[in-house]
Design an enzyme around this catalytic site. Structure first.
Site, PDB file in Angstrom:
ATOM      1  N   TYR A  72       0.859  -1.188   0.000  1.00 52.26           N
ATOM      2  CA  TYR A  72       0.000   0.000   0.000  1.00 52.26           C
ATOM      3  C   TYR A  72       0.893   1.234   0.000  1.00 52.26           C
ATOM      4  CZ  TYR A  72      -3.146   3.667   1.501  1.00 52.26           C
ATOM      5  OH  TYR A  72      -3.858   4.836   1.545  1.00 52.26           O
ATOM      6  N   GLU A 122      -3.554   7.445  -4.036  1.00 52.66           N
ATOM      7  CA  GLU A 122      -3.414   6.153  -3.386  1.00 52.66           C
ATOM      8  C   GLU A 122      -3.160   5.059  -4.425  1.00 52.66           C
ATOM      9  OE1 GLU A 122      -6.135   4.840   0.106  1.00 52.66           O
ATOM     10  OE2 GLU A 122      -6.879   3.809  -1.659  1.00 52.66           O
TER      11      GLU A 122
END
Ligand code: GDP
Ligand code: MN
Length: 378
Positions: free
Chosen positions: A101, A189
Site C-alpha cells: 500500500y 493512493e
C-alpha cells in the site's frame, strides 16, 4: 472531486509510475476484442469512484476472451455503493508476488501532507490498519522541500521491502508525491502497489481526489467530472453556488455561514435530532438563491422538518424572508418550517413572514427544540 481508477492511473503514469497495459470499454463485445488484443489473461474492473469494488465482485480475472466478455456483461449491470457501472477497465492480468500500500493525504492535525506505506496492502488494508497499526508507517512531507529521498528509504526499510526493489520504490514514491502536489490533490493512493512474479513493481489500482477549490487551476481534470457518479442534489446545489452535503437524518437545515451551519447541526444533535443535510447559503444570498436552497432541501423525501437559521450580516434577513415566501408559494409543502432570523433587516423580515402567515422564533435554542420536536418520527 474523485476521479476514476483508469484516469488516476493515467495521471500516475505521466509521473513515471508503471501501470498495467489496459483499455476502457462500455460494452462486453469491445471487452472481448480488447482481451484478444492483449492476448493474455485479463482483469475486468468496474469503473466507479468508490472503494471496495473487489469485495463487491466488480474486479474479476478472465482466463479467455469469452470469459472476459461474459464477466463484463455481469459487471456492466452492477451497482456498487449506489453507483451504476457504465464502464470497465480491461487490464492485462499481472502475476502478483506481494501487494503493498502507498498513499498520500493531508494530515489536518499537523497541517502537512503525509505519505502512508504498508507492506500488506490490498483489499484488507483497513483491517490491517485497525488490528496491526504497527504494519502501517508514515512520514510527514514538508510542503516546500517536498518528499526527500531519505524519507522514502526510511519507509522502505521500516516495512522490510527487499533492497533489490528500493530503486523502483523510490521512483514510484517520488512520482506519487509529484502527482499529489502538481494536481492539488487531497488524496493519491496505490492499493495495491504490487511486486510481480518477474520482480517488477506496478500500480494495479489508482485513486486521486482533487481539492474542489483548486479545480479552476486544472481544467483537464475538471473536464473528467462525471455527473452520473455524483449525488444529483449536490450537483443541483452547486449550480446555485450552494454548499450542500447530504447527511441522511430527519431535519433539513438552511443556514448562512459554514461555522453557524455546523454549530446548528451540533445543537440539533444535542437536542436529540438528526440532520438531513449541511447547507450554507453563503454571505449576501438573494431571494432566488434562498428559494432554490429550500427547494433542494425539500427534495430529500426523508425530511420531517426544516430549520432555517440566519444570522444576518451582509445577508439581509428581508431577502431571505422573500426567498422563503417565494419557495413556499411555489412548492406548497406540508412539512413544518421553523424560521429564526436575526440581524440585518430582521424587523422587515418579521413583518413579511407575518403577512405570509409564517411564524419566526427569535431564540436559537427554542427554534432548534421546535424543529426537533416536529422532526421526530411519528
Ligand atoms: P478495489 O477493491 O476497488 O480496491 O479494486 P483493486 O483494483 O484494488 O482490485 C482488488 C484486488 O483484485 C487487488 O487487491 C488484487 O488482489 C486483485 N487484482 C487486481 N488486478 C489484478 C491482477 O492484474 N492480477 C491479479 N492476480 N489480481 C488482481
Ligand atoms: Mn484497491
Amino acid at each position: 472531486m474523485k476521479i476514476q481508477e483508469y484516469q488516476s492511473k493515467q495521471i500516475f503514469s505521466k509521473f513515471g509510475i508503471p501501470i498495467p497495459r489496459g483499455q476502457l470499454a462500455n460494452n462486453s463485445k469491445v471487452v472481448r476484442q480488447i482481451a484478444e488484443e492483449i492476448g493474455s489473461n485479463v482483469v475486468i474492473k468496474a469503473q466507479v469512484p468508490t472503494g471496495g469494488r473487489g469485495k463487491a465482485g466488480g474486479v474479476r480475472l478472465a482466463k479467455s476472451s469469452e470469459e472476459a466478455e461474459s464477466l463484463a456483461t455481469q459487471i456492466l449491470g452492477m451497482t456498487i455503493n449506489n453507483l451504476p457501472v457504465h464502464k470497465v477497465l480491461v487490464d492485462e492480468a499481472i502475476k502478483i508476488k506481494q501487494e503493498l500500500y502507498l498513499g498520500i493525504t493531508i494530515d489536518r492535525s499537523n497541517s502537512v501532507p503525509v505519505m502512508i506505506a504498508s507492506a500488506q496492502g490490498g483489499m484488507d488494508i483497513e483491517e490491517i490498519a485497525f488490528n496491526n497499526p504497527e504494519k502501517v508507517v508514515h512520514t510527514d512531507i514538508h510542503p516546500l522541500l517536498g518528499l526527500r529521498e531519505y524519507q522514502i528509504r526510511d519507509l522502505a526499510l521500516s516495512i522490510d521491502i527487499p533492497k533489490q526493489y528500493w530503486r523502483m520504490y523510490q521512483d514510484i514514491a517520488a512520482g506519487l508525491w509529484l502527482a499529489f502536489q502538481k494536481n492539488d490533490a487531497m488524496l493519491v493512493e496505490i492499493n495495491p502497489l504490487v511486486i510481480t512474479e518477474d520482480d517488477r513493481m506496478i500500480a494495479l489500482d489508482g485513486k486521486l481526489e482533487i481539492d474542489d477549490n483548486a479545480l479552476f487551476r486544472h481544467p483537464d481534470i475538471s473536464e473528467l467530472r462525471d455527473l452520473d457518479m455524483e449525488d444529483p442534489t449536490e450537483v443541483e446545489a452547486r449550480k446555485y453556488g450552494l454548499a450542500y452535503i447530504r447527511m441522511g437524518g430527519d431535519i433539513g437545515c438552511l443556514v448562512n455561514g459554514a461555522g453557524l451551519a455546523m454549530a446548528t447541526m451540533d445543537i440539533i444533535n444535542k437536542f436529540g435530532g438528526t440532520t438531513a443535510n449541511f447547507l450554507d447559503i453563503g454571505g449576501g444570498a438573494g431571494a432566488e438563491k434562498v428559494s432554490a436552497a429550500i427547494r433542494i432541501i425539500l427534495s430529500d423525501p426523508k425530511i420531517r422538518s426544516v430549520l432555517i437559521n440566519i444570522y444576518g450580516g451582509i445577508t439581509r434577513c428581508d431577502e431571505v424572508a422573500r426567498g422563503i415566501i417565494d419557495a413556499i408559494n411555489t412548492i406548497k409543502t406540508q412539512k413544518p418550517l421553523i424560521i429564526r432570523l436575526e440581524g440585518t433587516n430582521a424587523q422587515i423580515a418579521q413583518q413579511l413572514l407575518t403577512d405570509a402567515k409564517l411564524i419566526s422564533i427569535p431564540s436559537f435554542s427554542s427554534a432548534v427544540q421546535k424543529a426537533v420536536e416536529l422532526g421526530k418520527a411519528k
